[in-house]
Design a protein around this motif. Sequence first.
Motif, mmCIF file in Angstrom:
data_model
loop_
_atom_site.group_PDB
_atom_site.id
_atom_site.type_symbol
_atom_site.label_atom_id
_atom_site.label_comp_id
_atom_site.label_asym_id
_atom_site.label_seq_id
_atom_site.Cartn_x
_atom_site.Cartn_y
_atom_site.Cartn_z
ATOM 1 N N MET A 62 -9.472 126.052 47.422
ATOM 2 C CA MET A 62 -8.436 125.479 46.326
ATOM 3 C C MET A 62 -8.070 124.017 46.917
ATOM 4 N N ASP A 63 -8.172 123.682 48.023
ATOM 5 C CA ASP A 63 -7.858 122.360 48.742
ATOM 6 C C ASP A 63 -9.337 121.397 48.250
ATOM 7 N N GLU B 12 -9.730 134.774 52.964
ATOM 8 C CA GLU B 12 -8.509 133.976 52.545
ATOM 9 C C GLU B 12 -8.620 132.499 53.018
ATOM 10 N N LEU B 13 -9.285 132.232 54.206
ATOM 11 C CA LEU B 13 -9.198 131.038 54.499
ATOM 12 C C LEU B 13 -10.398 130.225 53.656
ATOM 13 N N ILE C 53 -15.130 127.104 59.906
ATOM 14 C CA ILE C 53 -16.027 128.049 60.224
ATOM 15 C C ILE C 53 -16.188 127.893 61.884
ATOM 16 N N LEU C 54 -17.024 126.664 61.782
ATOM 17 C CA LEU C 54 -17.618 126.503 63.315
ATOM 18 C C LEU C 54 -16.341 126.449 64.307
ATOM 19 N N THR D 146 -16.198 123.100 54.407
ATOM 20 C CA THR D 146 -15.763 124.386 54.920
ATOM 21 C C THR D 146 -16.317 124.806 56.443
ATOM 22 N N LEU D 147 -17.605 124.763 56.148
ATOM 23 C CA LEU D 147 -18.392 125.179 57.523
ATOM 24 C C LEU D 147 -17.893 124.231 58.661
ATOM 25 N N TRP D 148 -18.062 123.143 58.299
ATOM 26 C CA TRP D 148 -17.672 122.112 59.617
ATOM 27 C C TRP D 148 -16.168 122.281 60.105
#
Length: 295
Positions: free
Chosen positions: A195-196, A188-189, A208-209, A203-205
């Motif tokens: 979507m943003d 979901e994240l 996730i990290l 997203t990784l930076w």
Amino acid sequence: MAQDSGTRTLISQAQLRRGRGRILYWTLLAVVVVVFTLVFLGPLYWMVTGALKSGQEIAQTPPSLFPKDPRPQNYVDAWNNLDLAKLLFNTFYYATGAVLFQLVFDAAAAYSLSKLRPIFGNLILGLMLATLMIPAMVLIVPQYVTVIDLPIVHINLLDSPFAIWLPLVANAFNIFLLKRFFDSIPEELMSAALMDGATPLRTLWSIILPMSRPILGVVAILAMTAVWKDFLWPKLVMPSPETRTVSVGIYAFAGGTPMNVVIAASVIAAIPTVIIFLIFQRNIMSGLTAGSVKG
């Protein structure tokens, strides 16, 4: 009658409450704890106390349990004669580079396999994990041939830190650890970030990290200790005295150095890794178990 919901063990609570069962249980527990403590701490105690002994006392049979005439000067001689400051700096430099390379490339590979899911991603992961079945000694020769003549660019990497950094980047175990942790992060994240308008790299930076600090800490510690304790590979690719690691440097000086001074140098070389483990042992355990069960 409701059953006891407590934790079940090999010995029931009723047996533990009896006099004989209680005595047997605590006696066995004490013996196991003492034996394992001696097995793990015995070599460390011998190393630390051996560095305080004279050469004759180290060689005597049977060995003495305590130094008869402690000599702290052995540690000073080891630091000065073996140039441990230079060796420790070299090792720390190589370890820091290995940590950075693995955090960047292994995290990117694990993120791709876990969240981007490329074509044949499972096959690639399986092939990487299959390399863990290959003994490390078997890879020494092809890796060395590659280092002395890097394909395509034809560069000799001997006495270069890249000779240590590059082989450590392709670490299938660390990639697997990171992938398992990334798998536990809710999809979901990822969908919300998409979507943003966030790109996969953003997203990784940004998502996730920051959520993966425990496992990133584990990978960093494993990478650092791997460089710190390695001997054969640095000895092959770092032949110059100016580029040696601490383990290779101690070995090189061991031939003409008293044994008590060599042991003192080994104690000094082991201190950084022991400190790192004592400080981050909780992070190591939490990082290794994190992501093992998906919620």
